[in-house]
Write an enzyme that holds these catalytic residues in place. Sequence first.
Site, PDB file in Angstrom:
ATOM      1  N   ILE A 157       0.842  -1.204   0.000  1.00  0.00           N
ATOM      2  CA  ILE A 157       0.000   0.000   0.000  1.00  0.00           C
ATOM      3  C   ILE A 157       0.880   1.258   0.000  1.00  0.00           C
ATOM      4  O   ILE A 157       0.584   2.231  -0.698  1.00  0.00           O
ATOM      5  CB  ILE A 157      -0.977  -0.023   1.192  1.00  0.00           C
ATOM      6  N   ARG A 237      -3.652   0.840  11.189  1.00  0.00           N
ATOM      7  CA  ARG A 237      -4.424   0.333  12.322  1.00  0.00           C
ATOM      8  C   ARG A 237      -4.445   1.437  13.374  1.00  0.00           C
ATOM      9  O   ARG A 237      -3.438   2.144  13.566  1.00  0.00           O
ATOM     10  CB  ARG A 237      -3.782  -0.920  12.930  1.00  0.00           C
ATOM     11  N   GLU A 266     -12.429   0.334  17.750  1.00  0.00           N
ATOM     12  CA  GLU A 266     -13.387   0.444  16.648  1.00  0.00           C
ATOM     13  C   GLU A 266     -14.644  -0.316  17.035  1.00  0.00           C
ATOM     14  O   GLU A 266     -14.519  -1.435  17.538  1.00  0.00           O
ATOM     15  CB  GLU A 266     -12.804  -0.137  15.365  1.00  0.00           C
ATOM     16  N   HIS A 285     -13.339   2.392   8.862  1.00  0.00           N
ATOM     17  CA  HIS A 285     -12.496   1.259   8.426  1.00  0.00           C
ATOM     18  C   HIS A 285     -13.010   0.692   7.087  1.00  0.00           C
ATOM     19  O   HIS A 285     -13.356  -0.488   6.992  1.00  0.00           O
ATOM     20  CB  HIS A 285     -12.458   0.167   9.517  1.00  0.00           C
TER      21      HIS A 285
END
Length: 321
Positions: A157, A237, A266, A285
């Site tokens: 990524i 994260r 979360e 998310h």
Amino acid sequence: MGKVFVTRQTPGRALDMLREAGHDVETWPGADAPPPEALAAGLAGADAALTMVVDHVTAAMLDGAKNLRVLANMAVGFDNLNPAEAAKRGIVVTNTPGVLAETTADMAWALLMAASRNVVASDRDTRAGGWTTWSPTAFLGVDVFGATLGIVGLGEIGEAMARRARGFEMRVLYASRTRKPEAEQRLGIEFAILDDVLGAADFVSLHTPLTAETRHLISARELALMKRSAFLINTARGGVVDQDALTAALREGRIAGAALDVTDPEPLPLDNPLYSFPNVVITPHIASASLATRARMAEMAAANIIAVLGGRPPVNPVPQG
Ligand code: NAP
Ligand code: GLV
């Protein structure tokens, strides 16, 4: 064949693939994640489980899962699955690398643009009737083109972010566990230690996994190194950032803003102070959430289960040391 517990409805052909391979598929019916006791019960009765990032598998759950052979996460991150404990019990853990990198980088880029150009704040204001005229001073943001992007964690990524930055004529610095001279050449990017990346970047974008080494990698000290004009983008994260330190930095105006697709915990409780800052964008998310990518992720997880239950090596095993 085997019994497969799937913790949510999944897009694409994953469930058909499992059934066509002869497996008995039980899918958690709820739209929300199974609560811990339901997850434990599902694992206890299964030979394999297809899990999501929010399914936190504990050692006690693994103790109760006598027949479990594989935990296949529908995600590239696997910090939720306790891979070391799984290894002790001979349970393979797999993930879905690569297939979500471009989609996730698209979202990280969207967050970067949203934060720097007040996309969310101005939309909110417009809906509330605030658009009364054209103003030379309203919602002044900062330019993305020509700015410096700091990438922390140059994996799939991180590299996809670097490719996007080229189109915006940005200087790209990166800090990562391993220096990557070939990627530096190919992408025209520069390696620097984390402190130097933080000090030079206009946008700091996080792309490491959550591990013991990266937990709170960005804390008060690191935030203090960032420019007051810089933005923090986190699609990695929530635990990679010390959220209390981030809240303090935002409150004191020590950075310009933040865009967070991931938080700790979360969902982020509605009374969390991060919601009170107009210069913070928070999404639930969803960085890999395109239909095509989520289908590919689910199918990849299914392929891993089919391999392991078929007595073959997993396609995408994660390190479990
Ligand atoms: P990846 O290809 O494995 O890349 C991770 C990179 O982080 C690697 O280059 C790795 O270095 C580096 N790294 C590991 N530990 C580090 C440390 N202590 N300090 C600095 N760099 C470190 O993974 P990816 O596919 O890019 O995904 C990265 C993370 O993004 C995932 O683990 C996941 O948590 C998160 N993610 C979130 C979403 C979302 O929906 N928000 C979607 C996808 C992924 P090496 O090259 O030395 O291994
Ligand atoms: C999502 O968070 C992933 O790790 O794929």
